[in-house]
Design a protein around this motif. Structure first.
Motif, PDB file in Angstrom:
ATOM      1  N   PRO A  45      35.671  41.540  40.498  1.00  0.00           N
ATOM      2  CA  PRO A  45      35.187  40.607  39.472  1.00  0.00           C
ATOM      3  C   PRO A  45      35.815  40.814  38.095  1.00  0.00           C
ATOM      4  N   SER A  46      36.419  41.972  37.857  1.00  0.00           N
ATOM      5  CA  SER A  46      37.032  42.195  36.543  1.00  0.00           C
ATOM      6  C   SER A  46      38.171  41.215  36.280  1.00  0.00           C
ATOM      7  N   TYR A  47      38.777  40.681  37.369  1.00  0.00           N
ATOM      8  CA  TYR A  47      39.858  39.718  37.185  1.00  0.00           C
ATOM      9  C   TYR A  47      39.356  38.430  36.531  1.00  0.00           C
ATOM     10  N   ILE A  48      38.094  38.079  36.809  1.00  0.00           N
ATOM     11  CA  ILE A  48      37.511  36.898  36.168  1.00  0.00           C
ATOM     12  C   ILE A  48      37.313  37.163  34.684  1.00  0.00           C
ATOM     13  N   GLU A  49      36.840  38.354  34.359  1.00  0.00           N
ATOM     14  CA  GLU A  49      36.625  38.710  32.952  1.00  0.00           C
ATOM     15  C   GLU A  49      37.944  38.795  32.192  1.00  0.00           C
ATOM     16  N   LYS A  50      39.019  39.192  32.902  1.00  0.00           N
ATOM     17  CA  LYS A  50      40.329  39.324  32.251  1.00  0.00           C
ATOM     18  C   LYS A  50      41.048  37.990  32.097  1.00  0.00           C
ATOM     19  N   GLY A  51      40.479  36.939  32.659  1.00  0.00           N
ATOM     20  CA  GLY A  51      41.046  35.614  32.440  1.00  0.00           C
ATOM     21  C   GLY A  51      42.110  35.171  33.415  1.00  0.00           C
ATOM     22  N   PHE A  52      42.239  35.858  34.574  1.00  0.00           N
ATOM     23  CA  PHE A  52      43.187  35.390  35.584  1.00  0.00           C
ATOM     24  C   PHE A  52      42.798  33.974  36.025  1.00  0.00           C
ATOM     25  N   ARG A  53      43.793  33.112  36.199  1.00  0.00           N
ATOM     26  CA  ARG A  53      43.533  31.734  36.631  1.00  0.00           C
ATOM     27  C   ARG A  53      43.399  31.723  38.149  1.00  0.00           C
ATOM     28  N   ILE A  54      42.215  32.059  38.608  1.00  0.00           N
ATOM     29  CA  ILE A  54      41.956  32.186  40.046  1.00  0.00           C
ATOM     30  C   ILE A  54      41.397  30.891  40.614  1.00  0.00           C
ATOM     31  N   VAL A  55      40.425  30.314  39.940  1.00  0.00           N
ATOM     32  CA  VAL A  55      39.765  29.105  40.427  1.00  0.00           C
ATOM     33  C   VAL A  55      40.752  27.950  40.554  1.00  0.00           C
ATOM     34  N   GLN A  56      41.717  27.885  39.636  1.00  0.00           N
ATOM     35  CA  GLN A  56      42.666  26.768  39.619  1.00  0.00           C
ATOM     36  C   GLN A  56      43.601  26.763  40.826  1.00  0.00           C
ATOM     37  N   ASP A  57      43.567  27.827  41.639  1.00  0.00           N
ATOM     38  CA  ASP A  57      44.385  27.893  42.853  1.00  0.00           C
ATOM     39  C   ASP A  57      43.750  27.151  44.024  1.00  0.00           C
ATOM     40  N   ILE A  58      42.527  26.632  43.845  1.00  0.00           N
ATOM     41  CA  ILE A  58      41.779  26.078  44.973  1.00  0.00           C
ATOM     42  C   ILE A  58      41.968  24.569  45.075  1.00  0.00           C
ATOM     43  N   LYS A  59      42.150  24.096  46.308  1.00  0.00           N
ATOM     44  CA  LYS A  59      42.276  22.665  46.559  1.00  0.00           C
ATOM     45  C   LYS A  59      40.928  21.967  46.363  1.00  0.00           C
ATOM     46  N   PRO A  60      40.929  20.656  46.142  1.00  0.00           N
ATOM     47  CA  PRO A  60      39.664  19.908  46.102  1.00  0.00           C
ATOM     48  C   PRO A  60      38.857  20.136  47.388  1.00  0.00           C
ATOM     49  N   ASN A  61      37.540  20.337  47.216  1.00  0.00           N
ATOM     50  CA  ASN A  61      36.605  20.602  48.314  1.00  0.00           C
ATOM     51  C   ASN A  61      36.850  21.957  48.978  1.00  0.00           C
ATOM     52  N   GLY A  62      37.609  22.820  48.305  1.00  0.00           N
ATOM     53  CA  GLY A  62      37.864  24.151  48.839  1.00  0.00           C
ATOM     54  C   GLY A  62      36.711  25.104  48.605  1.00  0.00           C
ATOM     55  N   THR A  63      36.897  26.356  49.007  1.00  0.00           N
ATOM     56  CA  THR A  63      35.845  27.368  48.947  1.00  0.00           C
ATOM     57  C   THR A  63      36.283  28.520  48.052  1.00  0.00           C
ATOM     58  N   PHE A  64      35.346  28.967  47.197  1.00  0.00           N
ATOM     59  CA  PHE A  64      35.599  30.089  46.295  1.00  0.00           C
ATOM     60  C   PHE A  64      34.539  31.150  46.545  1.00  0.00           C
ATOM     61  N   LEU A  65      34.993  32.362  46.887  1.00  0.00           N
ATOM     62  CA  LEU A  65      34.089  33.485  47.138  1.00  0.00           C
ATOM     63  C   LEU A  65      34.287  34.546  46.060  1.00  0.00           C
ATOM     64  N   VAL A  66      33.174  34.997  45.468  1.00  0.00           N
ATOM     65  CA  VAL A  66      33.234  36.023  44.429  1.00  0.00           C
ATOM     66  C   VAL A  66      32.389  37.217  44.859  1.00  0.00           C
ATOM     67  N   ASN A  67      32.995  38.396  44.800  1.00  0.00           N
ATOM     68  CA  ASN A  67      32.253  39.631  45.006  1.00  0.00           C
ATOM     69  C   ASN A  67      31.875  40.184  43.634  1.00  0.00           C
ATOM     70  N   SER A  68      30.578  40.252  43.334  1.00  0.00           N
ATOM     71  CA  SER A  68      30.161  40.781  42.029  1.00  0.00           C
ATOM     72  C   SER A  68      28.706  41.210  42.092  1.00  0.00           C
ATOM     73  N   GLN A  69      28.289  41.971  41.093  1.00  0.00           N
ATOM     74  CA  GLN A  69      26.900  42.383  40.942  1.00  0.00           C
ATOM     75  C   GLN A  69      26.173  41.510  39.919  1.00  0.00           C
ATOM     76  N   TRP A  70      26.808  40.389  39.552  1.00  0.00           N
ATOM     77  CA  TRP A  70      26.220  39.499  38.556  1.00  0.00           C
ATOM     78  C   TRP A  70      25.173  38.571  39.182  1.00  0.00           C
ATOM     79  N   THR A  71      24.252  38.121  38.328  1.00  0.00           N
ATOM     80  CA  THR A  71      23.356  37.044  38.742  1.00  0.00           C
ATOM     81  C   THR A  71      24.135  35.731  38.703  1.00  0.00           C
ATOM     82  N   ASP A  72      23.526  34.673  39.232  1.00  0.00           N
ATOM     83  CA  ASP A  72      24.197  33.370  39.217  1.00  0.00           C
ATOM     84  C   ASP A  72      24.508  32.922  37.794  1.00  0.00           C
TER      85      ASP A  72
END
Length: 598
Positions: free
Chosen positions: A491-518
């Motif tokens: 999850p630190s990659y999300i905090e560091k600002g890596f453009r991860i979500v933008q790699d996903i196609k429309p209607n695709g799936t994004f899985l995040v491993n973290s200890q954060w709440t929603d």
């Protein structure tokens, strides 16, 4: 001939196809070639026999220079000998390579072509090392992907034995050596039938023997050295025909069409790219796309680079060709052109009026996606294309780079499922993904491809796994840009600002491993990512694999938990089947550590 399909990387394919032909392997490890020697040694210790009914003898020396020297001595003693190397390791072999070639000793050096240290060190792939050896007298055979490594490696061994000319058998470091694909494998009995037994007997008889002493390696003066140096010409003149003959034998057995130079594209093409190595598969994808649009384009794949047969090259070049781009995966500072470019210019001198330009690409495994190929073909449309250029980078110093469209078409086959996994070196993500590829490739009728992008730090550094699955053969040796499934295991990659979500196609799936709440996850993603998710209808899933792994005694290794989630969400194979196969792989991977660990 029916062939068994197995999921493996290019290194394993090279070792698999070379083991039957060798009696001795003299080795010294260097990235990324080491797995070839490791597999060879493991099979030897396990009792695997070569075509002569013996286990291969493996000797580890104290450097690559020692490995080459030992290979030279072993060949003179009449043993079929090989080695595996890359980069600076190959350069340390050059003095012995001159001797081996000069003495016409048949052998093969399998090379995972890699960058050379210049302004800095790079462990990644290009063709600088093999180009540095083109003057040694070794023949040079190039492969494009793991399947070609499996199919054509025997050609190097068979042709070397018959011709007496030693070979460098090479393919792209990491991009091919570590790319996992589902490929068709050889049956040893098929390989045995192709060995020239007369050539093998003659090689044995030439071995040094105290009962029949001969003088070799003598000193020669100017009166005869030159003449003797030229005396090898007939062997090199005959070699293209010998290689072609063995390629034809293989084609007949497995239904392929391997040639010294393979043409792909419109038979009346006006714009043609010439290249060798994994880049050819990228060009093929773009050629298919442009042909469907009615454009007259093509590709020439160089397989036998040395000796360079002008006759065979001219046979495949369309007479309609008006513009040619020769692509080299190297840089030779101060030269008027890179090696393959200069070869093509000489081959076509006085024989074609086509405009020939040279490009550089892919140094240090720099990704070269379809966008780069579109840029090359666009450049060839110009009345005066750049004589020298680069692709894949932005050159704001000498301004040689071609502009590449950010909206370049997606040329990956439509049925392909693309996945991308962000992990950290040492967390098990890469190992789990390698298992996932083998689970899917070896237990379904789907084809699979996996490539693993590391930074040089390895453990503790960023790793990105690029996986593709589909009903048809996958030939896409470039990073996944748009994925159906993306997982962020750190999850630190999300905090560091890596453009991860933008790699996903429309209607695709994004899985995040973290200890954060929603709510915390939503805040960490930021406005831009949340907007992309909403507009493209991305399905977001979160799991606290870190706490789960600790609770069940796996420590920091979250890979098995996240692998289970991947199979559940992707639905590539049924969940229960996936879990049973994962358990089987756990026993295979960790069984030696005991049942408690498994």
């Amino acid at each position: 001939m029916a062939r068994i399909k197995k999921t493996m990387d290019g290194n394993t394919a090279a070792a698999f196809a070379s083991y039957p032909f060798i009696e001795v392997a003299t080795i010294y490890p260097i990235t990324p070639s080491s797995p070839m020697a490791e597999s060879t040694e493991a099979w030897s210790v396990g009792g695997l026999k070569n075509l002569f009914g013996d286990q291969v003898r493996v000797y580890e020396l104290q450097s690559e220079a020692g490995a080459a020297g030992a290979m030279h001595g072993s060949l003179n003693a009449g043993a079929l000998t090989t080695t595996y190397t890359a980069s600076q390791g190959l350069l340390l072999m050059i003095p012995n390579m001159y001797k081996i070639a000069g003495e016409l000793l048949p052998c093969v050096i399998n090379v995972t072509a890699r960058a050379l240290a210049s302004h800095s060190l790079s462990i990644f792939g290009d063709h600088q090392d093999v180009y540095a050896c083109r003057q040694t007298g070794f023949a040079m055979l190039a492969e494009t992907n793991p399947q070609e490594v499996m199919d054509l490696t025997p050609v190097a061994y068979l042709a070397s034995l018959k011709s007496r000319v030693p070979f460098i058998n090479f393919f792209d470091g990491f991009r091919t050596s570590h790319e996992i694909q589902k490929i068709e494998t050889w049956d040893q009995s098929q390989l045995a039938k192709m060995i020239d037994k007369d050539a093998l007997t003659a090689f044995r008889k030439r071995a040094l023997n105290p009962e029949h002493p001969t003088m070799r390696g003598s000193h020669q003066n100017d009166d005869i050295y030159f003449q003797n140096r030229e005396a090898s010409n007939p062997y090199y003149n005959a070699l293209p025909g010998i290689v072609e003959d063995y390629m034809n034998q293989i084609n007949q057995k497995i239904g392929t069409n391997y040639q010294l130079f393979n043409y792909y594209g419109d038979p009346e093409a006006e714009r043609v790219i010439i290249a060798m190595g994994s880049f050819c598969d990228v060009v093929e994808e773009v050629v298919d796309y442009l042909l469907a649009k009615g454009e007259k384009v093509g590709l020439i794949k160089v397989r036998l680079y040395r000796p360079f047969s002008v006759e065979h090259f001219l046979d495949v070049l369309p007479e309609t060709t008006r513009k040619i781009a020769v692509m080299d995966r190297t840089k030779e500072p101060g030269a008027i052109g890179e090696p393959l470019y200069l070869d093509v210019v000489k081959a076509l001198y006085g024989k074609s009026k086509a405009t020939i330009v040279g490009g550089r690409y892919g140094l240090s495994s720099k990704d070269t996606p379809p966008a780069s190929v579109f840029a090359i073909f666009d450049e060839l449309k110009k009345k005066q294309p750049k004589e020298q250029f680069t692709v894949g980078i932005v050159d704001d110093v000498t301004n040689l780079s071609l502009p590449e469209r950010s909206d370049a078409p997606d040329t990956t086959p439509a049925d392909t499922i693309s996945c991308k996994f962000w992990g950290i070196g040492g967390d098990g993500t890469v190992g789990a993904n390698k298992n996932s590829i083998k689970i899917i490739g070896d237990n379904t009728d789907m084809y699979a491809q996996g490539y693993f992008q590391y930074d040089s730090k390895k453990t503790g550094g960023v790793t990105i796994s690029h996986l593709r699955f589909g009903k048809y053969k996958i030939k896409a040796p470039y990073y996944v840009k748009k994925a159906d499934f993306v997982a962020c295991h750190n999850p630190s990659y999300i905090e560091k600002g890596f453009r991860i979500v933008q790699d996903i196609k429309p209607n695709g799936t994004f899985l995040v491993n973290s200890q954060w709440t929603d709510d915390e996850l939503s805040e960490k993603l930021g406005l831009s990512a949340r907007k992309y998710i909403t507009e493209h209808k991305i399905h977001v899933y979160a799991i606290n694999a870190t706490d789960i792994a600790r609770r069940i005694g796996m420590g920091k290794r979250t890979n098995t938990v996240l692998q289970s989630v991947f199979f559940t969400l992707s639905k590539i194979i049924p969940q229960q089947q996936a879990i049973q196969l994962m358990k089987a792989f756990a026993y295979k991977s960790y069984g030696a550590k005991g049942d408690a660990i498994v």
